[in-house]
Scaffold this active site. Structure first.
Site, PDB file in Angstrom:
ATOM      1  N   ARG A  37      30.922  39.081  37.295  1.00 27.08           N
ATOM      2  CA  ARG A  37      30.744  37.917  37.984  1.00 27.08           C
ATOM      3  C   ARG A  37      29.416  37.554  38.130  1.00 27.08           C
ATOM      4  O   ARG A  37      29.262  36.258  38.500  1.00 27.08           O
ATOM      5  CB  ARG A  37      31.281  38.400  39.596  1.00 27.08           C
ATOM      6  CG  ARG A  37      31.861  37.384  40.419  1.00 27.08           C
ATOM      7  CD  ARG A  37      32.380  37.813  41.754  1.00 27.08           C
ATOM      8  NE  ARG A  37      32.965  36.716  42.508  1.00 27.08           N
ATOM      9  CZ  ARG A  37      32.297  36.422  43.516  1.00 27.08           C
ATOM     10  NH1 ARG A  37      31.101  37.053  43.827  1.00 27.08           N
ATOM     11  NH2 ARG A  37      33.036  35.464  44.425  1.00 27.08           N
ATOM     12  N   ILE A  63      33.691  29.656  43.908  1.00 25.85           N
ATOM     13  CA  ILE A  63      34.145  30.599  43.127  1.00 25.85           C
ATOM     14  C   ILE A  63      34.919  31.668  44.449  1.00 25.85           C
ATOM     15  O   ILE A  63      34.364  32.067  45.367  1.00 25.85           O
ATOM     16  CB  ILE A  63      33.224  31.679  42.379  1.00 25.85           C
ATOM     17  CG1 ILE A  63      33.781  32.672  41.593  1.00 25.85           C
ATOM     18  CG2 ILE A  63      32.050  32.236  43.160  1.00 25.85           C
ATOM     19  CD1 ILE A  63      32.823  33.350  40.692  1.00 25.85           C
ATOM     20  N   SER A  64      36.253  32.013  44.262  1.00 29.43           N
ATOM     21  CA  SER A  64      36.946  32.715  45.165  1.00 29.43           C
ATOM     22  C   SER A  64      36.477  34.141  45.502  1.00 29.43           C
ATOM     23  O   SER A  64      35.584  34.882  44.626  1.00 29.43           O
ATOM     24  CB  SER A  64      38.454  33.053  44.673  1.00 29.43           C
ATOM     25  OG  SER A  64      38.948  31.791  44.426  1.00 29.43           O
ATOM     26  N   GLN A  65      36.674  34.576  46.779  1.00 31.16           N
ATOM     27  CA  GLN A  65      36.311  36.021  46.767  1.00 31.16           C
ATOM     28  C   GLN A  65      36.962  36.888  46.077  1.00 31.16           C
ATOM     29  O   GLN A  65      38.112  36.953  45.851  1.00 31.16           O
ATOM     30  CB  GLN A  65      36.815  36.334  48.304  1.00 31.16           C
ATOM     31  CG  GLN A  65      36.455  37.403  49.044  1.00 31.16           C
ATOM     32  CD  GLN A  65      36.844  37.858  50.407  1.00 31.16           C
ATOM     33  OE1 GLN A  65      37.075  36.776  51.265  1.00 31.16           O
ATOM     34  NE2 GLN A  65      36.863  38.870  50.936  1.00 31.16           N
ATOM     35  N   PRO A  66      36.461  38.255  45.698  1.00 33.58           N
ATOM     36  CA  PRO A  66      36.844  38.917  44.575  1.00 33.58           C
ATOM     37  C   PRO A  66      38.324  39.730  45.287  1.00 33.58           C
ATOM     38  O   PRO A  66      39.167  39.738  44.584  1.00 33.58           O
ATOM     39  CB  PRO A  66      35.896  39.989  44.397  1.00 33.58           C
ATOM     40  CG  PRO A  66      34.621  39.271  44.817  1.00 33.58           C
ATOM     41  CD  PRO A  66      34.767  38.378  45.648  1.00 33.58           C
TER      42      PRO A  66
END
Ligand code: SAH
Length: 215
Positions: A37, A63-66
């Site tokens: 990431r 970028i989305s949260q994992p």
């Protein structure tokens, strides 16, 4: 484009954090572990890359949260060999997590800059993803039907043309709502053709925008 032991150690911690938050599918956790990431963020932001938080990627997007990536992947029932359509490529991180699971990923992005960046960057990471520039509201009728469809932006509603592109028994996962906070839904296309839906809590996404013209 380095991925060192230090990065891998940071990723292992992130995976443990996501596991503690309730993601138990080891295949999905393994996919999160395999996608570096930090390479999706500018190098000055390394310490943010492995926090379980969303992060700005430019062009007003994130970028989305994992955890959210893992959660949506779980709701999709994503398995190796499936063909999945993602709407909202953004950084390409979610698409890579699906590809790391062995999914054949089709992903659409409406912002040209992000689309071009993904076309250049994702192959460098070794991920082979079918990328398209266009309006995700319309899906990809020429490539349909898909085993599942994932929307990674907040949709005011899910249009019927997307359900038409789903196989029978397939699911579509999307945050739905017009406010700051949306509800995550999983829609299932039943054998009868009927669409049923189930809710899965509240999330915060950037809005899905109509038309592909860049803002
Ligand atoms: N999946 C991404 C996060 C996406 S953020 C990741 O892993 O990084 C939402 C993305 O949806 C943004 O990049 C935005 O430009 C895109 N988007 C918004 N409306 C869209 C539309 N109608 N069609 C396709 N993409 C859209």
């Amino acid at each position: 484009m380095e991925d060192t032991y230090r990065h891998k150690g940071m990723r292992r911690k992130l995976v443990n954090e996501i596991r503690k938050k309730g993601i138990l599918d080891e295949e999905i956790l393994g996919a999160i572990y395999r996608v570096p990431r930090h390479l999706f963020l500018d190098s000055g932001f390394l310490s943010y890359a492995y926090e379980d938080k969303p992060f700005p990627i430019g062009s007003g997007q994130t970028i989305s949260q994992p955890y959210t990536v893992a959660f949506q992947t779980e709701l999709l029932n994503a398995k190796s060999g499936m063909r999945i359509l993602e709407i909202g490529t953004g950084s390409g991180y979610q698409a890579c997590v699906l590809a790391a699971l062995g999914v054949e990923v089709y992903s659409i992005e409406r912002q040209k800059k992000l689309y071009e960046k993904a076309c250049d960057f994702l192959p460098q990471l070794g991920f082979d993803i079918h990328l398209f520039y266009g309006d995700g509201y319309l899906g990809l009728p020429e490539q349909a039907p898909f085993d599942s469809i994932l929307i990674t932006a907040a949709a005011p509603e899910v249009t019927s043309c997307l359900f038409d592109q789903l196989k029978t028994g397939g699911v579509l996962v999307s945050p739905v709502g017009v406010g700051d906070i949306q509800t995550m839904f999983r829609y299932t296309k039943e054998k009868s053709g009927k669409i049923s839906r189930k809710r899965f809590g509240n999330f915060r996404f950037v809005p899905l925008l109509k038309d592909k013209a860049d803002d």
